[in-house]
Enzyme design. Structure first.
Site, PDB file in Angstrom:
ATOM      1  N   CYS A   1       0.839  -1.208   0.000  1.00 26.47           N
ATOM      2  CA  CYS A   1       0.000   0.000   0.000  1.00 26.47           C
ATOM      3  C   CYS A   1       0.871   1.254   0.000  1.00 26.47           C
ATOM      4  CB  CYS A   1      -0.898   0.041   1.224  1.00 26.47           C
ATOM      5  SG  CYS A   1      -1.990  -1.354   1.332  1.00 26.47           S
TER       6      CYS A   1
ATOM      7  N   ASP B   1       2.470   2.408   2.619  1.00 26.83           N
ATOM      8  CA  ASP B   1       2.569   2.995   3.955  1.00 26.83           C
ATOM      9  C   ASP B   1       2.475   1.905   5.007  1.00 26.83           C
ATOM     10  OD1 ASP B   1       2.587   6.033   3.884  1.00 26.83           O
ATOM     11  OD2 ASP B   1       0.967   5.569   2.500  1.00 26.83           O
TER      12      ASP B   1
ATOM     13  N   CYS C   1       5.271   8.125   3.646  1.00 24.34           N
ATOM     14  CA  CYS C   1       5.535   9.470   3.172  1.00 24.34           C
ATOM     15  C   CYS C   1       5.624  10.435   4.364  1.00 24.34           C
ATOM     16  CB  CYS C   1       4.438   9.912   2.218  1.00 24.34           C
ATOM     17  SG  CYS C   1       2.824   9.957   3.007  1.00 24.34           S
TER      18      CYS C   1
ATOM     19  N   CYS D   1      -2.733   7.978   4.363  1.00 22.31           N
ATOM     20  CA  CYS D   1      -1.359   7.647   4.746  1.00 22.31           C
ATOM     21  C   CYS D   1      -1.147   7.841   6.243  1.00 22.31           C
ATOM     22  CB  CYS D   1      -0.340   8.536   4.035  1.00 22.31           C
ATOM     23  SG  CYS D   1      -0.610   8.766   2.290  1.00 22.31           S
TER      24      CYS D   1
END
Lengths: 211, 389
Positions: free
Chosen positions: A36, A38, A63, A107
């Site tokens: 995914c 994350d 991120c 995220c």
């Protein structure tokens, strides 16, 4: 013109607090996946008498939004009882960070999930969890509150994207009020499956879009 | 604020060369008449001359004739015009069948997807693990109903270059029209339409230090094509709208400024970054072909770390690069190119594209490698993923 991230997000991203793997944690949680894009691991040291989180750390594959939220979550949870830490929400984390771009909500919500998962791990290990409840529509709705709608930066329940939930002998079907070719359809579907598959009595998860 | 930025995202856009700006200036301030006024007053004639001189330069760089060049607003318009224009002209004569590769840039890919929704039959041809088109699959996909094949010459993200001659020969043999998006290869790699039977070629100024907002479509004489934008009768009645003459002049000047030596310099920087990163940073994968790639492109995946985090840290250190991570884009989709070459999501998320331009130096390449070593090491230190997992 600045980055779509607040200066608090950038500061936590640049210098994240409470980072690293913890040796011999009392509770740990891992949420998300590399697939995914994350992933967050949260580690806890808990005082067994007061049930206060005395130490907490995290690892992140993600991120800026993911790293910054994990960092602020550890700050918010440190010194709180498990019960109070459970109540920390993504909204609270986002506010403490001076806001997060809605598109990045998915995220960052993982950090909250990671904290709750670590608390649950502690509770299970210490006999604080009673029998698993069977999955019904209410349980599904509760889980779906952790799936973000990136269009608005709020979860898909509150933004009324969930049109229908059907549960039949462990097979869950969720109908979403978006066309299947919508730019966020694939990400939302992935998130829903991830959240529901983990339930102990769920066999399969189907996500359908209106067209 | 950006004075010290080492810009290595030249595939997205390049800095305008000042010589290009100088060439364009007279067409803003002195010769600003529209070209269609050539029969009315002398400034119109001068404008027309500027436009036609530019057309000749672009045509010559492709080995075609000036009357085969239509100026557009850039690659997206050129590719839309090629694909929609040809399909429209062949409607009723062929069975609305289009073939594209899975790795096309969005100007072709999303055009194809939209046409598919409108009822056209579209085949998306696979590539191998380096991004090279499967020629046998292409051959097998072409049927008597195929109206057009659109295959990029070189990939925008991983830099893999296709054997455009072989692709063109297949299309020629099967009597099917071929469009190629040459946005990233134009002037960097040879493409001579007098030798290679490609029918339509998309090119753009913004990748070669020309102005943004101007491109061109090469259309081989005799190619059936309809205009897809209605309005005036400019550009051989194929592209309506007042001509962007300063843009066309700037484009032509940009083309003339590219030299073989410059391309060699780009290649040297590309090779330096690939070699040094692979030898000095662990767990790195080169994306795209090691041998058949654009001189200005290097694309590498740094495993166990996420691309947006790397780019943001690099930005804070003064470097601008691009990543195939979903987090970098608003679409939340990981790079379709890395996934298209068989890479998993993690490989896409950790990929970085370094694209060089005229204003980069070998020092830039060395400096970013040093920065990368630090950033990747720091991010791996906080990652729950590692080679041991």
């Amino acid at each position: 013109m600045t980055f779509p991230y607040s200066k608090e997000v950038l500061e936590h991203f640049r210098n994240p607090h409470n980072v690293g793997k913890m040796d011999d944690p009392d509770g740990k949680g891992l949420e998300g996946s590399a697939a995914c894009g994350d992933m967050v691991a949260v580690y806890l040291k808990v005082n067994p008498d007061t049930l206060i989180i005395e130490d907490i750390s995290f690892e992140s594959y993600g991120c800026a939004s993911n790293i910054a939220t994990a960092s602020i979550i550890t700050e918010l949870a440190k010194g709180k009882t498990l019960e109070d830490a459970k109540k920390i929400t993504w909204k609270e984390a986002a506010e403490a960070l001076g806001g997060l771009p809605p598109v990045k909500a998915h995220c960052s919500v993982l950090a909250v999930e990671g904290l709750r998962s670590a608390i649950r791990d502690y509770e299970e290990k210490h006999g604080m969890v009673v029998e698993d409840e069977p999955t019904d529509e209410e349980v599904v709705r509760r889980r779906l509150k952790h799936v973000m709608n990136p269009i608005k930066g709020l979860d898909i329940i509150r933004t009324e994207l969930v049109m229908k939930i059907e549960i039949n002998e462990g097979n869950v079907r969720v109908v979403i009020d978006l066309p299947s070719h919508h730019q966020f359809a694939a990400a939302i579907k992935e998130d829903i499956i991830e959240k529901l598959e983990a339930l102990w009595d769920v066999e399969s998860v189907t996500v359908d879009f209106i067209s | 604020m950006f004075d010290k930025t080492v810009y290595l995202d030249n595939a997205a856009s390049t800095r305008l060369d000042e010589r290009v700006l100088e060439a364009m200036k007279p067409y803003f301030f002195d010769t600003y008449a529209v070209a269609t006024s050539e029969f009315g007053y002398s400034m119109g004639i001068e404008s027309k001359e500027g436009l036609e001189r530019s057309r000749k330069v672009i045509a010559s760089a492709l080995g075609g004739d000036a009357n085969e060049i239509v100026f557009t607003s850039g690659s997206t318009e050129s590719s839309n015009m090629a694909i929609k224009g040809v399909l429209s002209a062949l409607k009723g004569k062929k069975d609305d069948h289009l073939i594209v590769s899975r790795l096309e840039d969005f100007d072709v890919l999303n055009t194809a997807k939209m046409l598919e929704k409108q009822g056209y039959k579209v085949d998306f041809i696979d590539v191998d693990s380096e991004g090279v088109l499967d020629l046998e699959m292409l051959k097998a996909a072409i049927t008597p109903q195929t109206a057009l094949v659109s295959i990029q010459y070189a990939n925008q993200e991983i830099g893999t270059v296709q054997d455009i001659k072989a692709i063109a020969d297949i299309c020629k043999e099967k009597e099917v029209l071929l469009h190629t998006d040459a946005t990233h290869s134009f002037t960097r790699l040879p493409l001579d339409v007098s030798q290679i039977p490609v029918d339509l070629v998309t090119v753009s100024a913004h990748t070669i230090h020309g102005p943004r907002g101007v491109g061109a479509l090469y259309i081989r004489e005799g190619t059936p094509i309809n205009k897809w934008m209605d309005g005036g009768f400019q550009e051989f009645d194929l592209r309506a709208g007042i001509e962007n003459i300063p843009g066309a002049v700037g484009f032509a000047t940009a083309v003339e400024l590219v030299t073989p030596e410059e391309n060699e310099q780009l290649k040297a920087m590309r090779d330096r970054i690939i070699e040094r990163v692979q030898s000095e940073i662990s767990h790195v994968t080169l994306n795209g072909s090691a041998t058949s790639r654009l001189p200005q492109n290097a694309n590498l995946t740094f495993h166990y770390v996420e691309g947006e985090s790397i780019t943001l840290h690099l930005d804070m250190m003064g470097f601008a690069v691009s990543t195939g991570s979903a987090c970098f884009s608003r679409s939340l989709e990981a790079s379709h190119v890395i996934l298209g070459i068989g890479g998993d999501h993690e490989r896409a998320h950790g990929s970085l594209r370094f694209s060089f331009g005229r204003f980069n130096t070998m020092e830039d390449a060395d400096a970013i490698i040093d920065a990368l070593k630090e950033v990747v090491e720091n991010l791996r230190a906080i990652s729950p993923l590692s080679a041991d997992d």
